[in-house]
Scaffold this active site. Structure first.
Site, PDB file in Angstrom:
ATOM      1  N   ASP A   1       0.858  -1.175   0.000  1.00 24.45           N
ATOM      2  CA  ASP A   1       0.000   0.000   0.000  1.00 24.45           C
ATOM      3  C   ASP A   1       0.897   1.229   0.000  1.00 24.45           C
ATOM      4  OD1 ASP A   1      -3.106   0.656   1.007  1.00 24.45           O
ATOM      5  OD2 ASP A   1      -1.649   2.223   1.500  1.00 24.45           O
TER       6      ASP A   1
ATOM      7  N   TYR B   1     -13.905   2.081  -5.731  1.00 24.63           N
ATOM      8  CA  TYR B   1     -14.896   1.026  -5.916  1.00 24.63           C
ATOM      9  C   TYR B   1     -14.460  -0.001  -6.980  1.00 24.63           C
ATOM     10  CZ  TYR B   1     -17.721   3.570  -2.619  1.00 24.63           C
ATOM     11  OH  TYR B   1     -18.167   4.176  -1.468  1.00 24.63           O
TER      12      TYR B   1
ATOM     13  N   HIS C   1     -10.805  -4.642  -3.650  1.00 25.18           N
ATOM     14  CA  HIS C   1      -9.442  -4.872  -3.148  1.00 25.18           C
ATOM     15  C   HIS C   1      -9.507  -5.232  -1.664  1.00 25.18           C
ATOM     16  CE1 HIS C   1     -10.447  -0.618  -2.619  1.00 25.18           C
ATOM     17  NE2 HIS C   1      -9.815  -0.727  -1.466  1.00 25.18           N
TER      18      HIS C   1
END
Ligand code: G7M
Length: 320
Positions: A185, A254, A257
């Site tokens: 991330d 959207y 994940h």
């Protein structure tokens, strides 16, 4: 790159070889040329501050975060290269401001540039409210908003098409139905394993959120859980029992994940008002195929978000 040529040389230092050839802004070498407009968020506990700035006349959002000590580097801390300024002395007790060598002093910076008004809103401190979204509210308020929305997911497609961050991929299963890409991330500096934060982005398009999940997607969900855990065990030596694996509702993006974080990390968005364990999601769907279609789901909205505005217009907060 055309864009850099148009900017005066002294305005900012840019790496010479950083043209990605896709029109995206170049990699920065310093914050020269940035003008601060406003501090839009700050948190003394997480030691973060978020700034709205301007660069080349365009908006930028800059998140700065003090990083944890790197314990593999402690030998560099207590040396003559660290200067000390005394702030208290009493008998055997002394306190100091310590100035570590610059290489030990990195602050993590996330830069979004050019940033839209939506980005500035998203990263600003705001009042928060709880919504209990019934299936009816989902179809009347939430879904029409999602369908009308233009929040760019280019970064997701860049990852799936290997146009960006390809060198950071930890694992990929390329199956179009059940496959995904697992990678760090943006919030993780990839140094501190106790702060591990990876995301698994599925190849399949069209799953907006938790609401869309049912038995059709069980093979996908189970695959992401099993292979994501396995890859993390292999690469980082972190077992499943030390990992949180969850989905956000509402998510910010959207395209489906999954978040993988180290159990010790107090990740933003890990609260009961946003995170749903993937293991629980799988169990719930196995018990009842349309569980997430039928359930009332709780989430937090912030006052500048369009979701808050839509619920307010709908009269949701009228009886408070
Ligand atoms: O709240 P939601 O479930 O939608 O979380 C999206 C996650 O994607 C967040 O944890 C973000 O930090 C992460 N993220 C957002 N962007 C724009 C990027 C990006 O460009 N690269 C990577 N690797 N992660 C991102």
């Amino acid at each position: 790159m055309e864009k850099t040529e148009a900017v005066p040389e002294k305005k900012r230092k840019i790496e010479a070889d950083n043209d990605h050839g896709d029109g995206s802004p170049p990699i920065l070498k310093s914050f020269e040329g940035f003008d601060i407009e406003k501090v839009i968020a700050e948190n003394t506990r997480s030691k973060t501050t978020t700034l709205h700035a301007k660069l080349d006349g365009e908006n930028a959002v800059v998140l700065l975060e003090k990083t944890p000590f790197d314990l593999t580097h402690v030998k560099n801390y207590l040396t003559g290269d660290t200067t000390l300024k005394n702030t208290l002395k009493n008998d055997i007790y002394g306190t100091y401001e310590a100035y570590l060598p610059p290489t030990e002093n990195a602050v993590k910076a996330v830069v979004i540039h050019p940033a839209t008004e939506k980005h500035i809103q998203k990263y600003s401190d705001q009042e928060m409210y709880i919504v209990r979204e019934t299936p009816e509210l989902y179809s009347k308020v939430t879904l029409p908003l999602l369908q009308s929305r233009q929040f760019s997911m280019q970064w997701v497609y860049n990852i799936l098409e290997k146009k960006q961050e390809a060198d950071r991929i930890v694992f990929e299963d390329a199956d179009p139905e059940t496959g995904f890409i697992l990678l760090p991330d943006m919030k993780w500096d990839r140094k501190d394993k106790n702060a591990l934060y990876l995301v698994g982005i599925v190849h399949k398009h069209g799953i907006k959120s938790l609401r869309d999940l049912n038995k059709t997607y069980l093979p996908l969900l189970k695959n992401v859980l099993a292979k994501g855990r396995e890859a993390i065990q292999e690469k980082y030596d972190i077992p499943a029992s030390r990992l949180h694996v969850y989905i956000h509702y509402q998510p910010s993006y959207y395209h489906f994940h999954v978040h993988f974080t180290h159990i010790k990390l107090e990740a933003p968005g890990f609260g009961a008002d946003r995170a749903h364990f993937l293991t629980d999601v799988i169990d719930n769907i196995e018990l009842m195929n349309d569980y997430y279609e039928k359930r009332t789901l709780t989430f937090i909205v912030r006052e500048q978000e369009d979701l808050y505005i839509k619920y307010k217009e709908h009269g949701y907060f009228d009886n408070e």
